[in-house]
Design an enzyme around this catalytic site. Sequence first.
Site, PDB file in Angstrom:
ATOM      1  N   SER A  66       0.599  -1.254   0.032  1.00 14.53           N
ATOM      2  CA  SER A  66       0.020  -0.097  -0.091  1.00 14.53           C
ATOM      3  C   SER A  66       1.004   1.247  -0.149  1.00 14.53           C
ATOM      4  CB  SER A  66      -1.032   0.130   1.051  1.00 14.53           C
ATOM      5  OG  SER A  66      -1.724  -1.128   0.968  1.00 14.53           O
ATOM      6  N   PHE A  67       2.072   1.085   0.557  1.00 11.78           N
ATOM      7  CA  PHE A  67       2.729   2.431   0.536  1.00 11.78           C
ATOM      8  C   PHE A  67       3.253   2.727  -0.803  1.00 11.78           C
ATOM      9  CE2 PHE A  67       5.647   5.210   3.042  1.00 11.78           C
ATOM     10  CZ  PHE A  67       6.708   5.650   2.089  1.00 11.78           C
ATOM     11  N   GLU A  68       3.152   1.861  -1.752  1.00  8.53           N
ATOM     12  CA  GLU A  68       3.519   2.095  -3.057  1.00  8.53           C
ATOM     13  C   GLU A  68       2.426   2.643  -4.042  1.00  8.53           C
ATOM     14  OE1 GLU A  68       4.765  -0.607  -1.602  1.00  8.53           O
ATOM     15  OE2 GLU A  68       6.552   0.659  -1.347  1.00  8.53           O
ATOM     16  N   ILE A  92      -3.077  -4.175   7.536  1.00  9.68           N
ATOM     17  CA  ILE A  92      -3.532  -4.906   8.570  1.00  9.68           C
ATOM     18  C   ILE A  92      -2.718  -4.737   9.998  1.00  9.68           C
ATOM     19  CG2 ILE A  92      -4.322  -7.168   9.871  1.00  9.68           C
ATOM     20  CD1 ILE A  92      -4.924  -8.044   7.097  1.00  9.68           C
ATOM     21  N   HIS A  98       4.307   0.226  12.489  1.00  9.93           N
ATOM     22  CA  HIS A  98       4.420   0.171  11.180  1.00  9.93           C
ATOM     23  C   HIS A  98       3.051   0.646  10.274  1.00  9.93           C
ATOM     24  CE1 HIS A  98       5.869  -1.487   7.104  1.00  9.93           C
ATOM     25  NE2 HIS A  98       6.620  -0.370   7.285  1.00  9.93           N
ATOM     26  N   PHE A 123      -9.158   6.510  -2.482  1.00  5.93           N
ATOM     27  CA  PHE A 123      -8.399   5.821  -1.544  1.00  5.93           C
ATOM     28  C   PHE A 123      -9.405   4.609  -1.091  1.00  5.93           C
ATOM     29  CE2 PHE A 123      -5.888   5.536   1.963  1.00  5.93           C
ATOM     30  CZ  PHE A 123      -6.609   5.172   3.183  1.00  5.93           C
ATOM     31  N   ARG A 137     -15.115  -6.552   4.600  1.00  3.10           N
ATOM     32  CA  ARG A 137     -15.188  -5.069   4.068  1.00  3.10           C
ATOM     33  C   ARG A 137     -14.666  -5.328   2.529  1.00  3.10           C
ATOM     34  NH1 ARG A 137     -15.049  -4.524   8.983  1.00  3.10           N
ATOM     35  NH2 ARG A 137     -15.851  -2.758  10.183  1.00  3.10           N
TER      36      ARG A 137
HETATM   37  N1  LIG Z   1       2.320  -4.490   6.338  1.00  5.53           N
HETATM   38  C1  LIG Z   1       1.524  -4.132   5.102  1.00  5.53           C
HETATM   39  C2  LIG Z   1       2.174  -3.669   3.986  1.00  5.53           C
HETATM   40  N2  LIG Z   1       3.743  -3.478   4.399  1.00  5.53           N
HETATM   41  C3  LIG Z   1       4.411  -3.143   3.159  1.00  5.53           C
HETATM   42  C4  LIG Z   1       4.504  -1.818   2.668  1.00  5.53           C
HETATM   43  O1  LIG Z   1       3.284  -1.322   2.255  1.00  5.53           O
HETATM   44  C5  LIG Z   1       5.530  -1.435   1.752  1.00  5.53           C
HETATM   45  O2  LIG Z   1       5.290  -2.167   0.546  1.00  5.53           O
HETATM   46  C6  LIG Z   1       6.997  -1.659   2.248  1.00  5.53           C
HETATM   47  O3  LIG Z   1       7.152  -0.834   3.453  1.00  5.53           O
HETATM   48  C7  LIG Z   1       8.058  -1.196   1.265  1.00  5.53           C
HETATM   49  O4  LIG Z   1       7.906   0.321   0.944  1.00  5.53           O
HETATM   50  N3  LIG Z   1       1.760  -3.055   3.096  1.00  5.53           N
HETATM   51  C8  LIG Z   1       0.356  -3.475   2.783  1.00  5.53           C
HETATM   52  O5  LIG Z   1      -0.259  -3.025   1.763  1.00  5.53           O
HETATM   53  N4  LIG Z   1      -0.356  -3.936   3.804  1.00  5.53           N
HETATM   54  C9  LIG Z   1       0.156  -4.287   5.090  1.00  5.53           C
HETATM   55  O6  LIG Z   1      -0.684  -4.847   6.041  1.00  5.53           O
HETATM   56  C1  LIG Z   2       0.959  -2.902   8.614  1.00  4.98           C
HETATM   57  C2  LIG Z   2       2.303  -3.727   8.576  1.00  4.98           C
HETATM   58  O1  LIG Z   2       3.359  -3.271   7.956  1.00  4.98           O
HETATM   59  C3  LIG Z   2       2.429  -5.044   9.551  1.00  4.98           C
HETATM   60  O2  LIG Z   2       2.006  -5.981   8.787  1.00  4.98           O
HETATM   61  C4  LIG Z   2       3.995  -5.360   9.821  1.00  4.98           C
HETATM   62  O3  LIG Z   2       3.817  -5.919  10.832  1.00  4.98           O
HETATM   63  P1  LIG Z   2       4.683  -5.838  12.424  1.00  4.98           P
HETATM   64  O4  LIG Z   2       3.944  -4.472  12.749  1.00  4.98           O
HETATM   65  O5  LIG Z   2       4.427  -6.827  13.303  1.00  4.98           O
HETATM   66  O6  LIG Z   2       5.932  -5.728  11.878  1.00  4.98           O
END
Ligand SMILES: Nc1c(NC[C@H](O)[C@H](O)[C@H](O)CO)[nH]c(=O)[nH]c1=O
Ligand SMILES: CC(=O)[C@@H](O)COP(=O)(O)O
Length: 166
Positions: A66-68, A92, A98, A123, A137
Site C-alpha cells: 500500500s505504501f507504493e 492490517i 508500522h 483511497f 469489507r
Molecule cells: N504490512 C503491510 C504492508 N507493508 C508493506 C508496505 O506497504 C511497503 O510495501 C513496504 O514498507 C516497502 O515500501 N503493506 C500493505 O499493503 N499492507 C500491510 O499490511
Molecule cells: C502494517 C504492517 O506493516 C504490518 O503487517 C507489519 O507487521 P509488524 O508491525 O508486526 O512488523
Amino acid sequence: MATQLKNLSDFSSASNIPSAAGYTFGIVVAEWNAEITGALYNGAYQTLLKYGAAESAIHTYPVPGSFELTTGAELLLKTGKFDAVICLGCVIQGETRHFDFICDAVANGVSNVAIKYSKPVIFGVLTTDNQQQAIDRSGGKHGNKGDEAAVTAIKMAKMAELTAAL
Ligand SMILES: Nc1c(NC[C@H](O)[C@H](O)[C@H](O)CO)[nH]c(=O)[nH]c1=O
Ligand SMILES: CC(=O)[C@@H](O)COP(=O)(O)O
C-alpha cells in the site's frame, strides 16, 4: 457502531451514479494481503463495467504494498491519459507502529497526488485491526470497499469533466 447496521456497498437505492462510459480508469492494486486486495479489485472492476466502462478503458497495475500506491497513482497521472485512478490496498495492524506510518503515508500521499494533477485519486485502502475486518469489507457482511471506490471514481470523473467546462 454505524458500520454494523448496514452493508456499506448497497447502491441499490442510489440513482445518481453517472455512466462510466467514455472515461479511462487506472487501478493500482497492492500485492500485500493479496486475497483481500484481489477481492477489492474484482469488486471495483466489475462495478466499473456495470456502470458502462469499457474493458479497454480500465488499466490495472500491481504494486508491492500500500505504501507504493501513491507512486503508482503518480506514474499513471503524469501520463495525462487517465480520468481517475483507484488505489486499492489492505493494511492490517501488526505488532509495531508500522501500520500507522503506512496508513498515514498512503492517505496523505493519495490526497497530494490528486491535488497535484487535479484528477480524482480514490483511497480504496482497508486499514483494519485484523484479518476478519478486512474480509468483512472486501465482499463480506459489510460490503466491498472496491465497489465503493469504483462508484466514487465514476462520480469524481464526472465532476472533473463538468468543472473542466466551466
Ligand atoms: N504490512 C503491510 C504492508 N507493508 C508493506 C508496505 O506497504 C511497503 O510495501 C513496504 O514498507 C516497502 O515500501 N503493506 C500493505 O499493503 N499492507 C500491510 O499490511
Ligand atoms: C502494517 C504492517 O506493516 C504490518 O503487517 C507489519 O507487521 P509488524 O508491525 O508486526 O512488523
